[in-house]
Design a protein around this motif. Structure first.
Motif, short mmCIF file in Angstrom:
data_model
loop_
_atom_site.label_atom_id
_atom_site.label_comp_id
_atom_site.label_asym_id
_atom_site.label_seq_id
_atom_site.Cartn_x
_atom_site.Cartn_y
_atom_site.Cartn_z
N ASN A 1 30.72 27.16 39.36
CA ASN A 1 32.18 27.11 39.48
C ASN A 1 32.90 28.33 38.91
N ASP A 2 32.14 29.31 38.42
CA ASP A 2 32.77 30.58 38.04
C ASP A 2 33.36 31.24 39.28
N CYS A 3 34.56 31.77 39.17
CA CYS A 3 35.20 32.46 40.29
C CYS A 3 35.46 33.91 39.88
N PHE A 4 34.72 34.82 40.46
CA PHE A 4 34.81 36.23 40.11
C PHE A 4 35.73 36.97 41.08
N VAL A 5 36.46 37.92 40.53
CA VAL A 5 37.23 38.87 41.34
C VAL A 5 36.62 40.24 41.09
N GLU B 1 36.52 38.25 46.30
CA GLU B 1 36.50 37.04 45.48
C GLU B 1 35.26 36.21 45.81
N ILE B 2 34.52 35.83 44.79
CA ILE B 2 33.29 35.05 44.97
C ILE B 2 33.31 33.85 44.03
N THR B 3 33.14 32.67 44.58
CA THR B 3 33.02 31.46 43.77
C THR B 3 31.57 31.02 43.73
N ILE B 4 31.05 30.83 42.54
CA ILE B 4 29.66 30.42 42.35
C ILE B 4 29.55 28.91 42.51
N THR B 5 28.56 28.48 43.28
CA THR B 5 28.38 27.04 43.47
C THR B 5 27.36 26.48 42.48
N LYS B 6 26.13 26.94 42.58
CA LYS B 6 25.10 26.39 41.70
C LYS B 6 24.25 27.46 41.02
N GLU B 7 24.47 28.74 41.40
CA GLU B 7 23.64 29.80 40.84
C GLU B 7 23.90 29.99 39.35
N LEU C 1 36.75 37.69 35.46
CA LEU C 1 36.62 36.23 35.46
C LEU C 1 37.80 35.69 34.66
N ASP C 2 38.64 34.88 35.28
CA ASP C 2 39.87 34.39 34.64
C ASP C 2 40.71 35.55 34.11
N ASN C 3 40.78 36.61 34.94
CA ASN C 3 41.58 37.81 34.63
C ASN C 3 41.07 38.59 33.43
#
Length: 304
Positions: free
Chosen positions: A57-61, A6-12, A43-45
């Motif tokens: 703020n994208d959160c990838f699985v 799981e990776i959450t993007i901050t500003k990239e 992303l969001d399943n």
């Protein structure tokens, strides 16, 4: 069977394959592109398209397939462990040792040795790369940090991403560098003429290398280098790019070179913040004997 990251993007921002490859330093961009094509990036399943532009703020699985093609076994290989505790270890990899197994190197790798000598290794990078946070080339010697658990792995990988890891190398290069210091800023990607090589290419991954001259010889220069980024073959590619290829480099250097066991490149200093204690740790490893002997001979003006 898969391993989930799981990776959450901050500003990239930018192409999803590029952003994720910058985050996941142990995997190639081509591997991440394959995961996208296979629907293993969510992303969001929802499966992420290959042309998706990442937003803050994208959160990838990421569902990393288990690598079953190799049976990775513990091997009682000599291993120079500089430091270890319950969270991590720092090892001094010898020249000639591959970091992790592959089809061309199924065993006798650093990972095989780690499985024998250490009780625990992080699982984030799967069965082929347990504990591996970053890599150095087979014929590059020196320091590597190894994660013993996933929490430490995540912290160390983030420090790499944030460019706060101190990585200092010593290299011997062809030619006599006239200026005392320099910075090479040139993007690196796969060579268009040889798919086994990297090159400075338009549209490649950003890469920054700083160097300082330590000692000059008639036809060679001893330099210290610091990395801001960790691209494949970065130092070797950048030094060739500015006209001072590494001595002994069988891929990026000239055929007429110094005798050794590959490129004269040593990762001699490594510094990072401990994931649990918050303490700044710094480690050093001396040059290999063949490197020391070569410098002694150059100082004696021996004709190679």
């Amino acid at each position: 069977m898969t391993n989930k990251i799981e990776i959450t993007i901050t500003k990239e921002q930018g192409r999803v394959d590029k952003v994720l490859s910058d985050k996941l330093t142990s995997y190639s961009r081509s591997q991440i592109q394959q995961w996208l094509k296979d629907g293993n990036v969510l992303l969001d399943n929802q499966k992420v398209k290959t042309n998706y532009k990442v937003k803050p703020n994208d959160c990838f699985v990421i569902l990393v397939p288990k690598e079953k093609s190799l049976d990775v076994k513990a091997c009682n290989l000599p291993l120079d462990i500089i430091y270890q505790d319950q969270d991590l270890a720092v090892v001094n990899k010898p020249q000639g040792m591959v970091v992790h197994p592959s089809k061309g190197h199924p065993d006798q790798t650093l990972v095989n040795a780690l499985l024998y000598h250490l009780d625990h290794l992080s699982s984030i990078n799967g069965v082929i790369r347990p504990g591996i946070v970053h890599r150095i080339d087979k014929d590059t010697s020196g320091l590597l940090m190894v994660a013993k658990n996933d929490r430490s792995h995540t912290s160390l990988a983030q420090q790499l991403q944030d460019k706060t890891i101190l990585r200092e190398y010593t290299a011997l290069v062809h030619g006599n560098i006239k200026h005392q210091k320099g910075t090479i800023t040139a993007p690196i990607g796969r060579s268009s003429t040889n798919r086994q090589m990297q090159d400075v290419v338009e549209g490649g991954k950003p890469a920054v290398t700083h160097f300082t001259v330590l000692e000059r010889f008639t036809n060679f220069t001893l330099i210290k280098l610091q990395l801001e980024t960790g691209r494949t073959h970065q130092i070797r590619v950048h030094m060739k790019y500015i006209g001072y290829p590494l001595a002994g480099d069988p891929v990026y250097g000239p055929k007429k070179t110094l005798k050794g066991n590959g490129q004269f490149l040593h990762a001699g200093l490594l510094g990072f913040i401990h994931p649990t204690t918050g303490e700044q740790l710094t480690f050093e490893a001396p040059l290999p004997e063949v490197f020391k002997k070569t410098l002694e001979n150059l100082r004696k003006s021996i004709d190679f």
